[in-house]
Design a protein around this motif. Structure first.
Motif, PDB file in Angstrom:
ATOM      1  N   ALA A  35      -8.466  19.135  12.435  1.00  0.00           N
ATOM      2  CA  ALA A  35      -8.502  17.912  11.634  1.00  0.00           C
ATOM      3  C   ALA A  35      -9.951  17.591  11.300  1.00  0.00           C
ATOM      4  O   ALA A  35     -10.884  18.056  11.961  1.00  0.00           O
ATOM      5  CB  ALA A  35      -7.861  16.739  12.381  1.00  0.00           C
ATOM      6  N   VAL A  36     -10.107  16.750  10.265  1.00  0.00           N
ATOM      7  CA  VAL A  36     -11.412  16.206   9.901  1.00  0.00           C
ATOM      8  C   VAL A  36     -11.226  14.706   9.700  1.00  0.00           C
ATOM      9  O   VAL A  36     -10.323  14.278   8.970  1.00  0.00           O
ATOM     10  CB  VAL A  36     -11.970  16.838   8.613  1.00  0.00           C
ATOM     11  CG1 VAL A  36     -13.338  16.234   8.281  1.00  0.00           C
ATOM     12  CG2 VAL A  36     -12.073  18.359   8.749  1.00  0.00           C
ATOM     13  N   THR A  37     -12.065  13.921  10.364  1.00  0.00           N
ATOM     14  CA  THR A  37     -12.010  12.470  10.208  1.00  0.00           C
ATOM     15  C   THR A  37     -13.303  11.981   9.585  1.00  0.00           C
ATOM     16  O   THR A  37     -14.366  12.571   9.768  1.00  0.00           O
ATOM     17  CB  THR A  37     -11.734  11.775  11.549  1.00  0.00           C
ATOM     18  OG1 THR A  37     -12.647  12.261  12.547  1.00  0.00           O
ATOM     19  CG2 THR A  37     -10.311  12.042  11.997  1.00  0.00           C
ATOM     20  N   CYS A  38     -13.202  10.896   8.835  1.00  0.00           N
ATOM     21  CA  CYS A  38     -14.306  10.445   7.979  1.00  0.00           C
ATOM     22  C   CYS A  38     -14.770   9.048   8.377  1.00  0.00           C
ATOM     23  O   CYS A  38     -13.966   8.191   8.737  1.00  0.00           O
ATOM     24  CB  CYS A  38     -13.843  10.428   6.515  1.00  0.00           C
ATOM     25  SG  CYS A  38     -13.281  12.039   5.910  1.00  0.00           S
ATOM     26  N   VAL A  39     -16.072   8.832   8.261  1.00  0.00           N
ATOM     27  CA  VAL A  39     -16.674   7.556   8.621  1.00  0.00           C
ATOM     28  C   VAL A  39     -17.825   7.282   7.659  1.00  0.00           C
ATOM     29  O   VAL A  39     -18.443   8.209   7.130  1.00  0.00           O
ATOM     30  CB  VAL A  39     -17.180   7.590  10.087  1.00  0.00           C
ATOM     31  CG1 VAL A  39     -18.322   8.586  10.265  1.00  0.00           C
ATOM     32  CG2 VAL A  39     -17.581   6.221  10.580  1.00  0.00           C
ATOM     33  N   ALA A  70     -13.630   4.433   9.925  1.00  0.00           N
ATOM     34  CA  ALA A  70     -14.341   3.156   9.878  1.00  0.00           C
ATOM     35  C   ALA A  70     -15.229   3.063   8.645  1.00  0.00           C
ATOM     36  O   ALA A  70     -15.944   4.007   8.305  1.00  0.00           O
ATOM     37  CB  ALA A  70     -15.173   2.974  11.134  1.00  0.00           C
ATOM     38  N   GLU A  71     -15.196   1.908   7.997  1.00  0.00           N
ATOM     39  CA  GLU A  71     -16.025   1.703   6.810  1.00  0.00           C
ATOM     40  C   GLU A  71     -17.330   0.990   7.124  1.00  0.00           C
ATOM     41  O   GLU A  71     -18.153   0.795   6.238  1.00  0.00           O
ATOM     42  CB  GLU A  71     -15.253   0.931   5.747  1.00  0.00           C
ATOM     43  CG  GLU A  71     -14.790  -0.437   6.152  1.00  0.00           C
ATOM     44  CD  GLU A  71     -13.910  -1.080   5.083  1.00  0.00           C
ATOM     45  OE1 GLU A  71     -14.046  -2.299   4.885  1.00  0.00           O
ATOM     46  OE2 GLU A  71     -13.103  -0.368   4.456  1.00  0.00           O
ATOM     47  N   THR A 131     -18.860   5.721  15.151  1.00  0.00           N
ATOM     48  CA  THR A 131     -17.929   4.593  15.171  1.00  0.00           C
ATOM     49  C   THR A 131     -16.498   5.031  15.453  1.00  0.00           C
ATOM     50  O   THR A 131     -15.810   4.444  16.311  1.00  0.00           O
ATOM     51  CB  THR A 131     -18.000   3.830  13.841  1.00  0.00           C
ATOM     52  OG1 THR A 131     -19.364   3.660  13.454  1.00  0.00           O
ATOM     53  CG2 THR A 131     -17.347   2.478  13.972  1.00  0.00           C
ATOM     54  N   ASN A 132     -16.011   6.033  14.740  1.00  0.00           N
ATOM     55  CA  ASN A 132     -14.634   6.497  14.959  1.00  0.00           C
ATOM     56  C   ASN A 132     -14.426   6.952  16.398  1.00  0.00           C
ATOM     57  O   ASN A 132     -13.387   6.676  17.011  1.00  0.00           O
ATOM     58  CB  ASN A 132     -14.303   7.668  14.029  1.00  0.00           C
ATOM     59  CG  ASN A 132     -14.088   7.258  12.591  1.00  0.00           C
ATOM     60  OD1 ASN A 132     -13.847   6.099  12.287  1.00  0.00           O
ATOM     61  ND2 ASN A 132     -14.190   8.219  11.686  1.00  0.00           N
TER      62      ASN A 132
END
Length: 320
Positions: A35-39, A70-71, A131-132
């Motif tokens: 997976a890839v998660t974005c912040v 997280a934004e 943050t994530n």
């Protein structure tokens, strides 16, 4: 290595060098990119999602799930780095919009799901503000039982870039970085001390830019991206940056590390966001007088075999 693929999740703020890291992870046969998660970081979080999907599409990656995270940092306002990575976060190269879409769950939910579902403990590779990861660790602490290691790009022993002493990813969300350091799993800090040193020579950059394959051409253009004030070199070299942290996952012998106490400076002022790395050979007056405190030990990267990682990255992305 056992010969089995390493399950990896990348948490990123896809700008120029995060893209180089993703391309390497997708193409390395020993990495199972789950997976890839974005912040938010190099650009706003929606731009990060767009850039991440574009890179995966250009790289021909299989259906790797991508989630929006997280934004903004836990406490601070968001402060993006478009002055480094361009208005779009990807060097303003005019790359095509992706046809892929993110999954319909948030980054923390995807992180938890993929970590707990992995048949082998996962290696987390955050190349962005943390943050994530902090939200994950605080919301779902049970995930640590299936995390093998965290290899994060962040921090500095010597000189910072966001401030004289603080590196951008940690400075952007110091509280999140402090939470990561207490995760209770092995941690490698791939900081600016090695980050800045791994540079692809100009001749290799020129070859990539001339490639007929879109993904390699994109990699060459990203490597060549630099401050316009410094342009004019017909064969500019290019730093691998975040991609070096992923190289360290599959080839840790390319790093020289030391297990050292590390903490993040959280107080307001000129040291906020600094990773304070204790390299002393013996206790100091603070400890003698009972003022010391327990700090987590982190495998801090102090040296890197530059040619080894450059060769590894080029071999993998070019399929040589």
């Amino acid at each position: 290595m056992s010969g089995q693929s390493i399950p990896v999740i990348i948490d990123c703020d896809t700008g120029v060098d995060d893209a180089l890291a993703l391309l390497f992870a997708v193409r390395h046969p020993g990495i199972d990119l789950r997976a890839v998660t974005c912040v938010a970081g190099n650009t706003d979080v929606d731009g990060v999602v767009r850039n991440t999907l574009t890179v995966l599409e250009q790289a021909g990656a299989p259906g790797v799930p991508v989630a929006r995270g997280a934004e903004r940092p836990l406490i601070e306002p968001v402060r993006v780095a478009r002055h480094v990575h361009g208005e779009d976060g990807m060097g303003d190269l005019g790359l095509p919009a992706p046809t892929r879409v993110p999954v319909d769950v948030d980054a923390v939910t995807l992180l938890r799901r993929e970590i707990l579902a992995s048949p082998r403990p996962v290696t987390l590779v955050p190349t962005a503000p943390l943050t994530n990861i902090a939200l994950l660790l605080r919301t779902h602490p049970e995930v640590v039982r299936n995390i093998e290691r965290i290899v994060f790009m962040g921090g500095a022993v010597e000189t910072g870039n966001a401030t004289p002493v603080a590196e951008f990813n940690v400075w952007h969300d110091p509280e999140a970085a402090a939470i990561l350091l207490t995760a209770g799993v092995p941690i490698t800090m791939y900081g600016l001390d090695v980050f800045r040193r791994v540079v692809v020579p100009g001749a290799d950059v020129r070859r990539l830019r001339a490639s007929a394959e879109p993904a390699l051409r994109m990699a060459g253009e990203l490597l060549a991206h630099r401050d316009p004030a410094a342009s004019g070199d017909p064969t500019p070299s290019g730093g691998l940056g975040d991609a070096g942290a992923v190289c360290a996952v599959v080839d840790p012998a390319g790093l020289t590390t030391a297990a050292l106490p590390v903490e993040v400076a959280l107080a307001p002022g000129p040291t906020r966001g600094q990773t304070v790395v204790d390299r002393r050979a013996r206790e100091g007056e603070a400890e003698v007088h009972g003022l010391g405190r327990e700090r987590p030990l982190v495998d801090v990267a102090l040296g890197v075999d530059v040619e080894r990682y450059v060769r590894l990255w080029l071999k993998v992305v070019e399929g040589a």
